[in-house]
Design an enzyme around this catalytic site. Structure first.
Site, PDB file in Angstrom:
ATOM      1  N   LYS A  48       4.084   8.630  13.865  1.00 33.86           N
ATOM      2  CA  LYS A  48       2.975   8.857  14.330  1.00 33.86           C
ATOM      3  C   LYS A  48       1.860   7.485  13.447  1.00 33.86           C
ATOM      4  O   LYS A  48       0.699   8.464  14.117  1.00 33.86           O
ATOM      5  CB  LYS A  48       2.601  10.498  14.017  1.00 33.86           C
ATOM      6  N   GLY A  49       2.365   6.983  12.409  1.00 32.44           N
ATOM      7  CA  GLY A  49       1.139   6.171  12.111  1.00 32.44           C
ATOM      8  C   GLY A  49       0.792   5.690  12.546  1.00 32.44           C
ATOM      9  O   GLY A  49      -0.687   5.119  12.278  1.00 32.44           O
ATOM     10  N   GLU A 104       2.818  -1.069  14.999  1.00 37.88           N
ATOM     11  CA  GLU A 104       3.457  -0.516  13.434  1.00 37.88           C
ATOM     12  C   GLU A 104       2.536   0.084  12.669  1.00 37.88           C
ATOM     13  O   GLU A 104       1.198  -1.184  12.300  1.00 37.88           O
ATOM     14  CB  GLU A 104       4.349  -0.840  13.590  1.00 37.88           C
ATOM     15  N   ASP A 105       2.085   0.678  12.019  1.00 37.73           N
ATOM     16  CA  ASP A 105       1.519   1.181  11.038  1.00 37.73           C
ATOM     17  C   ASP A 105       2.004   0.225   9.493  1.00 37.73           C
ATOM     18  O   ASP A 105       0.729  -0.568   8.566  1.00 37.73           O
ATOM     19  CB  ASP A 105       1.562   2.611  10.212  1.00 37.73           C
ATOM     20  N   ASP A 108       7.642  -1.614   6.081  1.00 37.68           N
ATOM     21  CA  ASP A 108       8.201  -1.849   4.505  1.00 37.68           C
ATOM     22  C   ASP A 108       9.740  -2.509   4.225  1.00 37.68           C
ATOM     23  O   ASP A 108       9.922  -3.658   3.820  1.00 37.68           O
ATOM     24  CB  ASP A 108       8.261  -0.238   4.602  1.00 37.68           C
ATOM     25  N   LYS A 136       4.319  -4.417   3.973  1.00 35.13           N
ATOM     26  CA  LYS A 136       4.824  -4.470   2.733  1.00 35.13           C
ATOM     27  C   LYS A 136       5.599  -5.573   2.072  1.00 35.13           C
ATOM     28  O   LYS A 136       7.220  -4.999   2.364  1.00 35.13           O
ATOM     29  CB  LYS A 136       5.061  -3.506   2.574  1.00 35.13           C
ATOM     30  N   PHE A 157       2.179   3.419  -2.993  1.00 38.23           N
ATOM     31  CA  PHE A 157       2.031   3.549  -1.457  1.00 38.23           C
ATOM     32  C   PHE A 157       0.386   3.914  -1.217  1.00 38.23           C
ATOM     33  O   PHE A 157      -0.339   4.748  -1.983  1.00 38.23           O
ATOM     34  CB  PHE A 157       2.836   5.154  -1.865  1.00 38.23           C
ATOM     35  N   ASP A 164       0.968   8.110   6.047  1.00 32.22           N
ATOM     36  CA  ASP A 164       0.624   9.901   5.618  1.00 32.22           C
ATOM     37  C   ASP A 164       1.584   9.847   4.260  1.00 32.22           C
ATOM     38  O   ASP A 164       1.956   8.693   3.842  1.00 32.22           O
ATOM     39  CB  ASP A 164       1.287  10.578   6.582  1.00 32.22           C
ATOM     40  N   ARG A 170      -3.489  11.110   7.036  1.00 36.09           N
ATOM     41  CA  ARG A 170      -3.497  10.000   8.126  1.00 36.09           C
ATOM     42  C   ARG A 170      -4.977  10.151   8.521  1.00 36.09           C
ATOM     43  O   ARG A 170      -5.238   8.667   8.782  1.00 36.09           O
ATOM     44  CB  ARG A 170      -2.842  10.349   9.292  1.00 36.09           C
TER      45      ARG A 170
HETATM   46  P1  XMP Z   1      11.225   0.859   6.740  1.00 34.04           P
HETATM   47  O1  XMP Z   1      11.303   0.844   5.572  1.00 34.04           O
HETATM   48  O2  XMP Z   1      11.875   1.180   7.639  1.00 34.04           O
HETATM   49  O3  XMP Z   1       9.107   1.158   6.844  1.00 34.04           O
HETATM   50  O4  XMP Z   1      10.514  -0.645   7.357  1.00 34.04           O
HETATM   51  C1  XMP Z   1       8.447   2.259   7.946  1.00 34.04           C
HETATM   52  C2  XMP Z   1       8.062   2.889   7.730  1.00 34.04           C
HETATM   53  O5  XMP Z   1       7.862   3.672   6.394  1.00 34.04           O
HETATM   54  C3  XMP Z   1       7.103   4.551   6.040  1.00 34.04           C
HETATM   55  N1  XMP Z   1       6.109   3.764   5.245  1.00 34.04           N
HETATM   56  C4  XMP Z   1       4.603   4.357   5.147  1.00 34.04           C
HETATM   57  N2  XMP Z   1       3.798   5.399   5.065  1.00 34.04           N
HETATM   58  N3  XMP Z   1       2.551   4.769   3.083  1.00 34.04           N
HETATM   59  C5  XMP Z   1       2.800   5.446   4.601  1.00 34.04           C
HETATM   60  O6  XMP Z   1       2.190   5.818   4.706  1.00 34.04           O
HETATM   61  C6  XMP Z   1       3.867   4.202   2.818  1.00 34.04           C
HETATM   62  O7  XMP Z   1       3.138   2.962   1.798  1.00 34.04           O
HETATM   63  C7  XMP Z   1       4.638   3.582   3.110  1.00 34.04           C
HETATM   64  N4  XMP Z   1       5.595   2.637   2.928  1.00 34.04           N
HETATM   65  C8  XMP Z   1       6.527   2.663   4.108  1.00 34.04           C
HETATM   66  C9  XMP Z   1       6.010   4.316   8.047  1.00 34.04           C
HETATM   67  O8  XMP Z   1       5.777   5.026   7.792  1.00 34.04           O
HETATM   68  C10 XMP Z   1       6.520   2.569   8.428  1.00 34.04           C
HETATM   69  O9  XMP Z   1       6.640   2.752   9.370  1.00 34.04           O
HETATM   70 MG    MG Z   2       5.253   4.441  10.796  1.00 32.71          MG
END
Ligand code: XMP
Ligand code: MG
Length: 189
Positions: A48-49, A104-105, A108, A136, A157, A164, A170
């Site tokens: 949803k991000g 994508e938001d 990570d 990130k 974070f 979220d 959000r």
């Molecule tokens: P990966 O590890 O698969 O993760 O790249 C991607 C998803 O992890 C969530 N994510 C975060 N959400 N603050 C957030 O609100 C953060 O700092 C954070 N780091 C990772 C996010 O949903 C992303 O789609």
């Molecule tokens: Mg996400």
């Protein structure tokens, strides 16, 4: 201690203001307008991000496109990735021979983005690229290209503008770093 009911109380400090975010959307919108001219891409919002970013970004893109959504979750307990991917809601569009842009938001570890890109490639898309608001990079464990992004962020974070914590916060208009005590309160439960 912040109890999390007042959403601004849970923020340690602001990272990106509304103006910063707007400027990122304008810059990315211009790049995407150039790169996707005449391609009629399918723009896929990762639920949803990405919802807040998607609506602002696409309105900066002067290209005809179709919109779709996907909900793929790797987050087991709210802020640490479970390492396992689950498709909660699949695409509705047929991506065969199409140019697909995943929005994508944040990327990570890269697990979620790599999974989505591979899945769409396997379905015969002509091209699959992604645009993340935040990158990130320090935590990347999967080899995945983040083709477009608004800004890099450190290993903190962040919440707001779609991002979220436990599916909350959000709706903050800016992006901020979550207070460590808010995370601790949850971890110690
Ligand atoms: P990966 O590890 O698969 O993760 O790249 C991607 C998803 O992890 C969530 N994510 C975060 N959400 N603050 C957030 O609100 C953060 O700092 C954070 N780091 C990772 C996010 O949903 C992303 O789609
Ligand atoms: Mg996400």
């Amino acid at each position: 201690m912040a109890d999390g009911d007042n959403i601004n109380d849970i923020i340690d400090h602001k990272l990106f203001t509304e103006e910063d975010i707007h400027n990122m959307c304008v810059r990315l919108g211009k790049e995407l307008t150039k790169d996707y001219a005449c391609k009629k891409p399918i723009v896929v919002g990762a639920l949803k991000g990405a919802v807040y970013f998607l609506t602002d970004l696409t309105r900066q893109m002067d290209v005809a496109h179709q919109l779709d959504f996907i909900d793929v979750s790797s987050y087991g307990d709210g802020f640490e990735s479970s390492g396992k991917i689950k498709v909660i809601t699949d695409l509705s569009a047929d991506v065969k021979d199409r140019d697909v842009l995943i929005v994508e938001d944040i990327v990570d570890t890269g697990l979620t983005m790599k999974y989505m890109k591979d899945m769409i490639h396997e379905r015969g898309a002509n091209s699959v690229k992604c645009c993340a608001l935040l990158n990130k990079e320090a935590r990347r464990s999967k080899d995945v290209t983040v083709d477009y992004y608004g800004s890099k962020v450190g290993d903190e974070f962040v919440v707001g503008y779609g991002l979220d914590f436990l599916n909350m916060y959000r709706n903050l208009q800016y992006i901020g770093v979550l207070k460590s005590e808010v995370i601790q309160k949850y971890v110690n439960k």
